[in-house]
Scaffold this active site. Sequence first.
Site, PDB file in Angstrom:
ATOM      1  N   ARG A  40      27.989 -33.884  62.814  1.00  0.00           N
ATOM      2  CA  ARG A  40      28.227 -32.755  61.893  1.00  0.00           C
ATOM      3  C   ARG A  40      27.453 -31.494  62.294  1.00  0.00           C
ATOM      4  NH1 ARG A  40      30.213 -34.595  56.693  1.00  0.00           N
ATOM      5  NH2 ARG A  40      31.910 -35.940  57.294  1.00  0.00           N
ATOM      6  N   ARG A  44      28.818 -26.732  57.449  1.00  0.00           N
ATOM      7  CA  ARG A  44      28.286 -25.804  56.443  1.00  0.00           C
ATOM      8  C   ARG A  44      26.837 -25.381  56.629  1.00  0.00           C
ATOM      9  NH1 ARG A  44      30.689 -28.962  51.416  1.00  0.00           N
ATOM     10  NH2 ARG A  44      30.241 -30.583  52.942  1.00  0.00           N
ATOM     11  N   ARG A  53      35.550 -20.167  57.856  1.00  0.00           N
ATOM     12  CA  ARG A  53      36.357 -21.094  57.058  1.00  0.00           C
ATOM     13  C   ARG A  53      36.809 -20.494  55.724  1.00  0.00           C
ATOM     14  NH1 ARG A  53      36.053 -26.299  56.255  1.00  0.00           N
ATOM     15  NH2 ARG A  53      37.503 -25.687  54.643  1.00  0.00           N
ATOM     16  N   ASP A  89      38.630 -34.245  61.618  1.00  0.00           N
ATOM     17  CA  ASP A  89      38.134 -35.169  60.601  1.00  0.00           C
ATOM     18  C   ASP A  89      38.781 -36.529  60.838  1.00  0.00           C
ATOM     19  OD1 ASP A  89      36.478 -35.057  57.909  1.00  0.00           O
ATOM     20  OD2 ASP A  89      38.115 -36.463  57.626  1.00  0.00           O
ATOM     21  N   TYR A 164      39.066 -45.546  52.651  1.00  0.00           N
ATOM     22  CA  TYR A 164      39.619 -44.352  51.975  1.00  0.00           C
ATOM     23  C   TYR A 164      41.046 -44.611  51.482  1.00  0.00           C
ATOM     24  CZ  TYR A 164      35.656 -41.469  53.372  1.00  0.00           C
ATOM     25  OH  TYR A 164      34.395 -40.946  53.507  1.00  0.00           O
TER      26      TYR A 164
HETATM   27  O1  CP3 Z   1      30.547 -31.312  64.078  1.00  0.00           O
HETATM   28  C1  CP3 Z   1      31.003 -32.452  63.830  1.00  0.00           C
HETATM   29  O2  CP3 Z   1      30.269 -33.419  63.642  1.00  0.00           O
HETATM   30  C2  CP3 Z   1      32.514 -32.640  63.918  1.00  0.00           C
HETATM   31  C3  CP3 Z   1      33.208 -32.618  62.701  1.00  0.00           C
HETATM   32  C4  CP3 Z   1      33.431 -33.805  61.783  1.00  0.00           C
HETATM   33  C5  CP3 Z   1      33.930 -33.605  60.470  1.00  0.00           C
HETATM   34  N1  CP3 Z   1      34.199 -34.820  59.913  1.00  0.00           N
HETATM   35  C6  CP3 Z   1      34.149 -32.297  59.858  1.00  0.00           C
HETATM   36  C7  CP3 Z   1      34.070 -32.205  58.394  1.00  0.00           C
HETATM   37  C8  CP3 Z   1      33.339 -35.181  61.985  1.00  0.00           C
HETATM   38  C9  CP3 Z   1      32.835 -35.932  63.193  1.00  0.00           C
HETATM   39  C10 CP3 Z   1      33.827 -35.809  60.791  1.00  0.00           C
HETATM   40  C11 CP3 Z   1      33.965 -37.261  60.628  1.00  0.00           C
HETATM   41  C12 CP3 Z   1      34.033 -37.833  59.275  1.00  0.00           C
HETATM   42  N2  CP3 Z   1      34.760 -37.406  58.209  1.00  0.00           N
HETATM   43  C13 CP3 Z   1      33.408 -39.045  58.919  1.00  0.00           C
HETATM   44  C14 CP3 Z   1      32.564 -39.883  59.826  1.00  0.00           C
HETATM   45  C15 CP3 Z   1      31.237 -39.252  60.015  1.00  0.00           C
HETATM   46  C16 CP3 Z   1      30.268 -39.511  58.911  1.00  0.00           C
HETATM   47  O3  CP3 Z   1      29.821 -38.527  58.316  1.00  0.00           O
HETATM   48  O4  CP3 Z   1      29.958 -40.665  58.681  1.00  0.00           O
HETATM   49  C17 CP3 Z   1      33.732 -39.309  57.578  1.00  0.00           C
HETATM   50  C18 CP3 Z   1      33.267 -40.483  56.751  1.00  0.00           C
HETATM   51  C19 CP3 Z   1      34.603 -38.276  57.138  1.00  0.00           C
HETATM   52  C20 CP3 Z   1      35.244 -38.112  55.809  1.00  0.00           C
HETATM   53  C21 CP3 Z   1      34.780 -36.840  55.203  1.00  0.00           C
HETATM   54  N3  CP3 Z   1      35.331 -35.617  55.491  1.00  0.00           N
HETATM   55  C22 CP3 Z   1      33.678 -36.629  54.340  1.00  0.00           C
HETATM   56  C23 CP3 Z   1      32.786 -37.720  53.775  1.00  0.00           C
HETATM   57  C24 CP3 Z   1      33.566 -35.238  54.128  1.00  0.00           C
HETATM   58  C25 CP3 Z   1      32.499 -34.491  53.377  1.00  0.00           C
HETATM   59  C26 CP3 Z   1      32.898 -33.966  52.061  1.00  0.00           C
HETATM   60  C27 CP3 Z   1      32.022 -32.807  51.666  1.00  0.00           C
HETATM   61  O5  CP3 Z   1      32.563 -31.725  51.422  1.00  0.00           O
HETATM   62  O6  CP3 Z   1      30.788 -32.967  51.628  1.00  0.00           O
HETATM   63  C28 CP3 Z   1      34.626 -34.634  54.855  1.00  0.00           C
HETATM   64  C29 CP3 Z   1      34.893 -33.186  54.966  1.00  0.00           C
HETATM   65  C30 CP3 Z   1      34.396 -32.570  56.217  1.00  0.00           C
HETATM   66  N4  CP3 Z   1      34.647 -33.039  57.462  1.00  0.00           N
HETATM   67  C31 CP3 Z   1      33.638 -31.379  56.311  1.00  0.00           C
HETATM   68  C32 CP3 Z   1      33.442 -31.136  57.675  1.00  0.00           C
HETATM   69  C33 CP3 Z   1      32.744 -29.970  58.312  1.00  0.00           C
HETATM   70  C34 CP3 Z   1      33.178 -30.538  55.124  1.00  0.00           C
HETATM   71  C35 CP3 Z   1      34.315 -29.756  54.583  1.00  0.00           C
HETATM   72  C36 CP3 Z   1      34.146 -28.290  54.688  1.00  0.00           C
HETATM   73  O7  CP3 Z   1      33.355 -27.773  55.503  1.00  0.00           O
HETATM   74  O8  CP3 Z   1      34.880 -27.601  53.948  1.00  0.00           O
END
Ligand code: CP3
Length: 357
Positions: A40, A44, A53, A89, A164
């Site tokens: 990540r 944010r 974004r 994602d 999920y």
């Molecule tokens: O820079 C990086 O690491 C690459 C981007 C990345 C995202 N999701 C972007 C994202 C990666 C590698 C993921 C994988 C992901 N998504 C996982 C496995 C990694 C982990 O954290 O264990 C999982 C479980 C998800 C499912 C998911 N998507 C979650 C739990 C969330 C967070 C919700 C929140 O808003 O807190 C997301 C949304 C997400 N994926 C965001 C980002 C940058 C946040 C949304 C946003 O910025 O608007």
Amino acid sequence: MGAPCVSWHDGAVTSVLNDSPFVRACRGQEVPHTPVWFMRQAGRSLPEYRKIREGVGMLESCRRPELVTEITLQPVRRHQVDAAILFSDIVVPIAAAGIDLDIVAGTGPVVAEPIRAESDLERLRPITADDVDFVAESVRLLVAELGSTPLIGFAGAPFTLASYLIEGGPSRTYLKTKAMMYAAPGLWDALLSRLADITLSFLRTQIDAGVSAVQLFDSWAGALSEADYREHVLPHSARVLRGLADAGVPRIHFGVGTAVLLDAMGEAGADVVGVDWRTPLDQATKVIGPDRSVQGNLDPALLFAGWDVVRREADRVLEQGRAAPGHVFNLGHGVMPETDPDILTRLVAHVHEASAR
Ligand code: CP3
């Protein structure tokens, strides 16, 4: 043709990438310094990310190659990390497979109609490269921009994706997921097999487009006992990881709370096992064995404790990582959105300096 000026087919570029500290550490080869990137790292915590974004939904942003490229490059420019990770994602391929879902800010993926019965499986069809052409295009653009910095592709593992789909969203207890696993093993295997096929296609697309490594995120596998993991989950993850054995790129396998699963997650076919902050890396490598590198594992919460603590704990992680054949420095899970990005930049410089050899 619009071929990028630097193509991954170019032998010189491929060999520079294969010789990068990140890829070498994944393979357990000698490195000039311990490579570092952050799960990540795009997201944010970066003001430039929040700005770009604005007004664009998460799934929509994953489907725009120019935006994906810019967001992926932001942390590389700012922190000088040793690898980029594709901005996407884990639910992107299942949306491409026909599942109606959204990524809700502050919550995560939410599935409109969860999968609970055999008849629901029809809504999850196989994917082809065409279904995720925007991902291949993003990878091609990125590889041309990144030069000697490797790009990591990724996917969610069948268990974490299934959680999920079955729960309908994030869960603390995985009650419905586990109920299906125990009570309907036929349906469970059919669902996870479909997810393994989708994941394999998704990762193949990224590898064909030029990523230098892949990470399979089984983020929530730590909810399982070792016995249940081995019986109900490992065979499906192994089909994905072993299915990529001929691709020649390092395979990283990561989950949270997986202390009792580390050896099994390695056996599933990983070159590198990602470890969360709960297990010291020297202890982890004893369990994982001498044939695999480790990745991790500074507690992301420590980044809020001030620089002196961060530096001391980073040194401890580096020291414990020396027990493994290769060590890729990372956090034990993703960067929290409230993290001060300057601490991350400083941490990268410190890891490089303290590990220089
Ligand atoms: O820079 C990086 O690491 C690459 C981007 C990345 C995202 N999701 C972007 C994202 C990666 C590698 C993921 C994988 C992901 N998504 C996982 C496995 C990694 C982990 O954290 O264990 C999982 C479980 C998800 C499912 C998911 N998507 C979650 C739990 C969330 C967070 C919700 C929140 O808003 O807190 C997301 C949304 C997400 N994926 C965001 C980002 C940058 C946040 C949304 C946003 O910025 O608007």
